[in-house]
Design an enzyme around this catalytic site. Structure first.
Site, short mmCIF file in Angstrom:
data_model
loop_
_atom_site.label_atom_id
_atom_site.label_comp_id
_atom_site.label_asym_id
_atom_site.label_seq_id
_atom_site.Cartn_x
_atom_site.Cartn_y
_atom_site.Cartn_z
N HIS A 140 0.82 -1.23 0.00
CA HIS A 140 0.00 0.00 0.00
C HIS A 140 0.85 1.27 0.00
O HIS A 140 0.31 2.37 -0.22
CB HIS A 140 -0.93 0.03 1.22
CG HIS A 140 -1.94 -1.07 1.22
ND1 HIS A 140 -2.84 -1.25 0.19
CD2 HIS A 140 -2.20 -2.07 2.12
CE1 HIS A 140 -3.60 -2.31 0.46
NE2 HIS A 140 -3.22 -2.83 1.61
N ASP A 174 -2.55 -10.53 -2.32
CA ASP A 174 -3.10 -10.09 -1.03
C ASP A 174 -4.59 -9.79 -1.24
O ASP A 174 -5.01 -9.49 -2.36
CB ASP A 174 -2.35 -8.82 -0.57
CG ASP A 174 -2.78 -8.35 0.82
OD1 ASP A 174 -2.12 -8.75 1.79
OD2 ASP A 174 -3.76 -7.57 0.92
N ASP A 263 -4.63 -12.81 3.85
CA ASP A 263 -5.92 -12.25 4.30
C ASP A 263 -7.07 -12.63 3.39
O ASP A 263 -8.21 -12.19 3.58
CB ASP A 263 -5.83 -10.73 4.53
CG ASP A 263 -4.99 -9.99 3.52
OD1 ASP A 263 -4.54 -10.61 2.54
OD2 ASP A 263 -4.78 -8.76 3.70
C1 SP5 Z 1 -1.08 -5.16 4.02
C2 SP5 Z 1 -2.55 -5.18 4.31
O1 SP5 Z 1 -3.19 -6.22 4.25
N1 SP5 Z 1 -3.11 -4.03 4.70
C3 SP5 Z 1 -4.49 -3.98 4.96
C4 SP5 Z 1 -4.90 -2.66 5.44
C5 SP5 Z 1 -6.39 -2.60 5.65
N2 SP5 Z 1 -6.71 -2.04 6.89
C6 SP5 Z 1 -8.07 -1.63 7.01
C7 SP5 Z 1 -8.89 -2.54 7.84
C8 SP5 Z 1 -8.92 -2.16 9.29
C9 SP5 Z 1 -9.87 -3.03 10.04
N3 SP5 Z 1 -9.56 -3.01 11.42
C10 SP5 Z 1 -10.25 -3.98 12.21
C11 SP5 Z 1 -11.52 -3.46 12.78
C12 SP5 Z 1 -12.60 -4.50 12.76
N4 SP5 Z 1 -13.50 -4.32 13.87
ZN ZN Z 2 -4.16 -7.08 2.73
#
Ligand code: SP5
Ligand code: ZN
Length: 323
Positions: A140, A174, A263
């Site tokens: 990112h 990803d 993921d």
């Molecule tokens: C490298 C990578 O996989 N980055 C992903 C970044 C996405 N982040 C946004 C999601 C944030 C969610 N946080 C958890 C809260 C759920 N209650």
């Molecule tokens: Zn990711």
């Protein structure tokens, strides 16, 4: 099953980067991109008897080839000046509320770049496949912006390094679109970027990863996006992965860099696909069947209890197709 002979590049420096929370919908949430992710992967890989390579140090000029100098300096200076428990969410150079600077962030991010470059160097020296266990992740990170838990774009920096020797394709599997990697090579025809990811209408990074984005100028036709619906299963994913691999094959690269995120797994807490644990064997087999020198670069994957199993399955799949 064949023994895994793929070298794994890994440094404990990633423990230096350990923010305790991220901000999601204005609320403090536990930080998903935690050091335990790599602890889980390394403990499983060690049981498989893999060879672990400690990264060597590379000049910062490799980062400067893709990231703005002022941006790199900012992360370095601010990291070094922070108190041990402090977290900084700067209002410039940052695209979201998930990517704070802490006192150990610069050192860990620098080590993550050394981890990927050491992997790239091993490929140049003749290894068929190498796994760079990078943390923090990178895809990112844009020219002058951190985001999505990423600071320096590890996969892109490795691709840039390898591109001095031959044509490079980047396959990004990803769950999220690699907006940073896409941006860094959008106008180039010597590095192909192909990504499978969640529909950006519903998932981070929201602003990029649409099919219409195909590159520009001389880079037109050298960016390829495959957005997928939430709930995508093994069968659908496999058919789209094969289309993406056909793009890579057509480009006829000398090296393949894979932005490897776990993921996409059905139990991932921030993903939303339905891929099963055994399916990671298949993904490994399909990619390795291209018979290219491949650098696997760790990106996301947040269901810590099964990350080690995913990595082992994936590498067994790759290993089974290496001659
Ligand atoms: C490298 C990578 O996989 N980055 C992903 C970044 C996405 N982040 C946004 C999601 C944030 C969610 N946080 C958890 C809260 C759920 N209650
Ligand atoms: Zn990711």
């Amino acid at each position: 099953m064949k023994k895994i002979t793929i070298p794994v590049v890994y440094s404990e420096d990633h423990y230096l980067h350990d923010p305790k929370f991220e901000i999601y919908d204005g609320m403090k949430e536990p930080y998903a991109e935690k050091p335990e992710r790599l602890t889980s992967i390394m403990s499983s890989l060690k049981k498989e008897g893999v060879a672990v390579v400690i990264p060597s140090k590379f000049p910062v000029s490799h980062i400067e080839n893709l990231h703005q100098k002022a941006y790199i300096q900012f992360i370095k200076n601010r990291s070094e000046k922070l108190e041990e428990q402090a977290v900084l969410y700067p209002s410039y150079f940052l695209m979201d509320t998930y990517t704070p600077i802490t006192s150990g962030t610069y050192q860990a991010a620098l080590s993550s770049v050394n981890t990927v470059l050491t992997g790239a160097q091993l490929l140049i020296q003749g290894e068929r496949a190498v796994y760079s266990l990078c943390r923090p992740p990178g895809h990112h990170a844009e020219h002058k912006a951190m985001g999505g838990y990423c600071y320096f774009n590890n996969a892109a920096i490795a691709a840039e390094y390898l591109s001095k020797i031959g044509k490079v394709a980047i396959l990004d599997i990803d769950f999220h679109h690699g907006n940073g990697t896409q941006q860094l090579f959008f106008e180039r025809d010597d590095v192909l970027y192909v990504s499978l990811h969640a529909d950006p209408v519903v998932r981070f990074p929201y602003s990029s990863g649409f099919v219409e984005e195909i590159g520009s100028g001389t880079g037109k036709g050298y960016t390829r996006n495959y957005p997928l619906s939430l709930g995508t299963n093994d069968e659908t994913y496999l058919s789209v992965l094969r289309a993406a691999l056909a793009d890579v094959k057509k480009f006829n690269p000398d090296f393949l860099v894979v932005s490897l995120g776990f993921d996409t797994y059905e139990k991932d807490p921030i993903g939303g696909f339905a891929l099963s644990l055994p399916f990671y064997i298949t993904i490994g087999e399909e990619i390795a069947a291209l018979a290219l020198p491949i650098l696997f670069v760790q990106e996301g994957g947040y269901f810590v209890p099964d990350l080690g199993k995913m990595a082992v399955n994936f590498l067994h799949g790759v290993q089974s197709r290496l001659s």
